[in-house]
Design an enzyme around this catalytic site. Sequence first.
Site, mmCIF file in Angstrom:
data_model
loop_
_atom_site.group_PDB
_atom_site.id
_atom_site.type_symbol
_atom_site.label_atom_id
_atom_site.label_comp_id
_atom_site.label_asym_id
_atom_site.label_seq_id
_atom_site.Cartn_x
_atom_site.Cartn_y
_atom_site.Cartn_z
ATOM 1 N N ASP A 1 88.724 -55.330 -28.031
ATOM 2 C CA ASP A 1 88.911 -56.148 -28.422
ATOM 3 C C ASP A 1 87.849 -57.045 -27.354
ATOM 4 O O ASP A 1 88.510 -57.977 -26.842
ATOM 5 C CB ASP A 1 90.286 -57.124 -28.689
ATOM 6 C CG ASP A 1 90.862 -57.043 -29.823
ATOM 7 O OD1 ASP A 1 89.954 -56.229 -30.573
ATOM 8 O OD2 ASP A 1 91.976 -56.352 -29.764
ATOM 9 N N ASN B 1 97.409 -67.926 -38.005
ATOM 10 C CA ASN B 1 97.897 -67.085 -37.063
ATOM 11 C C ASN B 1 97.753 -67.206 -35.965
ATOM 12 O O ASN B 1 95.976 -67.476 -35.569
ATOM 13 C CB ASN B 1 98.372 -66.044 -37.665
ATOM 14 C CG ASN B 1 98.931 -65.514 -36.750
ATOM 15 O OD1 ASN B 1 100.036 -65.238 -35.764
ATOM 16 N ND2 ASN B 1 98.835 -63.292 -36.584
ATOM 17 N N ALA B 2 98.813 -68.028 -34.857
ATOM 18 C CA ALA B 2 97.997 -68.324 -32.993
ATOM 19 C C ALA B 2 97.204 -66.963 -32.492
ATOM 20 O O ALA B 2 97.548 -67.003 -31.672
ATOM 21 C CB ALA B 2 98.410 -68.714 -33.229
ATOM 22 N N ILE B 3 95.907 -66.903 -33.711
ATOM 23 C CA ILE B 3 96.381 -65.281 -32.154
ATOM 24 C C ILE B 3 94.757 -65.263 -32.560
ATOM 25 O O ILE B 3 93.567 -66.257 -32.925
ATOM 26 C CB ILE B 3 96.207 -63.750 -32.823
ATOM 27 C CG1 ILE B 3 95.441 -63.446 -34.235
ATOM 28 C CG2 ILE B 3 97.392 -63.347 -32.743
ATOM 29 C CD1 ILE B 3 95.964 -61.876 -34.925
ATOM 30 N N ASP B 4 93.270 -64.637 -31.725
ATOM 31 C CA ASP B 4 91.886 -64.472 -31.388
ATOM 32 C C ASP B 4 91.594 -65.594 -30.673
ATOM 33 O O ASP B 4 90.917 -65.971 -32.286
ATOM 34 C CB ASP B 4 92.008 -63.601 -33.257
ATOM 35 C CG ASP B 4 92.177 -62.580 -33.100
ATOM 36 O OD1 ASP B 4 92.868 -61.866 -32.219
ATOM 37 O OD2 ASP B 4 91.575 -61.674 -33.913
ATOM 38 N N TRP C 1 96.460 -64.462 -42.935
ATOM 39 C CA TRP C 1 97.462 -64.824 -43.270
ATOM 40 C C TRP C 1 96.283 -66.186 -44.060
ATOM 41 O O TRP C 1 95.612 -65.766 -45.048
ATOM 42 C CB TRP C 1 98.299 -66.294 -42.516
ATOM 43 C CG TRP C 1 99.747 -65.476 -42.246
ATOM 44 C CD1 TRP C 1 100.548 -65.750 -42.861
ATOM 45 C CD2 TRP C 1 99.382 -64.308 -41.868
ATOM 46 N NE1 TRP C 1 101.784 -64.508 -42.558
ATOM 47 C CE2 TRP C 1 101.394 -63.942 -41.528
ATOM 48 C CE3 TRP C 1 99.392 -63.212 -40.778
ATOM 49 C CZ2 TRP C 1 101.826 -62.997 -41.238
ATOM 50 C CZ3 TRP C 1 100.443 -62.711 -39.832
ATOM 51 C CH2 TRP C 1 101.537 -62.526 -40.222
ATOM 52 N N GLU D 1 89.384 -61.673 -39.305
ATOM 53 C CA GLU D 1 89.693 -61.742 -37.990
ATOM 54 C C GLU D 1 89.155 -61.658 -37.041
ATOM 55 O O GLU D 1 87.882 -61.600 -37.395
ATOM 56 C CB GLU D 1 91.094 -61.039 -37.441
ATOM 57 C CG GLU D 1 90.490 -59.955 -37.936
ATOM 58 C CD GLU D 1 91.815 -59.090 -36.925
ATOM 59 O OE1 GLU D 1 92.988 -59.346 -37.395
ATOM 60 O OE2 GLU D 1 91.397 -57.730 -37.341
#
Length: 332
Positions: A45, A158-161, A179, A214
């Site tokens: 990433d 979802n609180a990522i990326d 999600w 994502e």
Amino acid sequence: MRRTLHRLLTLATAAALAVALPAGTASAAEYPDPYPAAGETQLHDPTMIRLADGRYIAYGSHRDVDAHVSTDMVNWTRQGGAFAPQNVPSWWDRYTTQDRPWAPDISYANGQYWLYYAVSTFGSQNSAIGLATSPTGAPGTFTDRGIVLSSATGDRYNAIDPAVLWDGGRLWMTFGSYWTGIHMVELNPATGLRSGNPPITHLATRPDAPYAVEAGQVIKRGNWYYLFASYDACCAGLDSTYKIRVGRSSAPTGPFTDSTGRSMLNGGGDLLLGNSGRYLGPGGQHVLLGDGGRDLLVYHYYDTQRGGEPHLAISRLGWTAAGWPVVVPTTG
């Protein structure tokens, strides 16, 4: 790491990617090799920037936001993490006991480097996006600025990326995974955090469970905003099926569509980069515009010649006459 399970989507039309490419440019389906990379390139990433001293630095998932440095964008060495060990935020422990941070995003604005990243429990919505800043961007120099956004079981995202776009004095953050996919929220450009309760806009998802999209990033080029995202399964070595897709919009909040007009809220997205030779499952991407006159696509892949290890790769982006990105050769 950027959240994954399984992914799938429609193929971009050949016509959109074959329009008026520069002389000597390969078609999108051929996927020219990335720039050569040597040394310590094992990284997930990646996000990359050129520092004021001319060095390139790529931050990635794990440890204390893994840091890799190069003077020539070819030879890389690992140099610790973004945080000095004594400055690792204690709030991380509320969201994860493993893997530490994932999927950072680095930018430079207002005289400082801004590093957004995620901490999460794998496969859950127990997640948070954090912010750290540094005057130099160098490893070990970042200071925690706290939680930007968090999520819990039952939330619609979802609180990522995270990935941010600085645009005409405004600051936007793209985020999300699985999600209901990818979302965007406006931040305060003075603090890098949210002010009040700004609306959260839905940018992209899949019609097929598990809604595997994502690692979103929105960039601006000319009058268009482009949403780059990773589809399908990351982080599974030789079983990885990651790929990078893109759509565009006339506004940072969308709606984003591909070259056929299909909405990215309904599984749309032109295929920008997929498997090619030893380069399996490319994704977790970061687009860097205008580096020495080049536009760069920074990502990880799984190396079929090294047992499926994840490694850093950097490709060059070109643009069709119709204004769509395409991977082009790194020479010529």
